[in-house]
Design an enzyme around this catalytic site. Sequence first.
Site, short mmCIF file in Angstrom:
data_model
loop_
_atom_site.label_atom_id
_atom_site.label_comp_id
_atom_site.label_asym_id
_atom_site.label_seq_id
_atom_site.Cartn_x
_atom_site.Cartn_y
_atom_site.Cartn_z
N HIS A 105 0.84 -1.20 0.00
CA HIS A 105 0.00 0.00 0.00
C HIS A 105 0.87 1.25 0.00
O HIS A 105 1.85 1.35 0.71
CB HIS A 105 -1.00 0.01 1.16
CG HIS A 105 -0.41 -0.14 2.53
ND1 HIS A 105 0.03 -1.35 3.02
CD2 HIS A 105 -0.22 0.76 3.51
CE1 HIS A 105 0.46 -1.19 4.27
NE2 HIS A 105 0.34 0.09 4.58
N LEU A 106 0.48 2.17 -0.86
CA LEU A 106 1.14 3.46 -0.99
C LEU A 106 0.43 4.46 -0.10
O LEU A 106 -0.79 4.63 -0.18
CB LEU A 106 1.09 3.94 -2.44
CG LEU A 106 1.68 5.33 -2.73
CD1 LEU A 106 3.19 5.33 -2.53
CD2 LEU A 106 1.32 5.78 -4.14
#
Length: 159
Positions: A105-106
């Site tokens: 996840h960014l």
Amino acid sequence: MATEQQTTKPGCVFCNVTAERGFNIVWEDDHYVAFTDRSPAATHHVLLVPKKHIDNIKSLHQTDVALAERMAEIGHTVLDQLNVPQDLRRMGFVIPPFNSVNHLHLHILGLPFTSTVKSIMYRVSSGTDGNDKGFSWFGEVNQVIGILKKGGSVNVFAC
């Protein structure tokens, strides 16, 4: 190569993200979904995940440069929609073992941070001596792209 992993992983909270499961979705296409963080560290804090399960940033290799670039592009689109100026943007990945969910996840952040303590988690450490990133548990998205392009892997130590 990270893109060869399974579509979903049983028990993974970020697999099958939907509004019905309580996520506040702010952006979505066939391959990625972005939603607000439940514990925001900044004025705007959105998480972007691939719909296909990828364990974490350490799972990425040189063949995944396009994935990281696409995630950065989507991150800027989200920040554009939120009218966040370029100088108040920060995007990157928390590096295991310091990540909270084992699904890539960014973190898409529109600053300022909500507290000094939270700002420490997302500190960008510049690289030296030919490294793109210094010692830190946060890899800024452009650092990550540079590391992957060189065939390296992302970790907490300088790389």
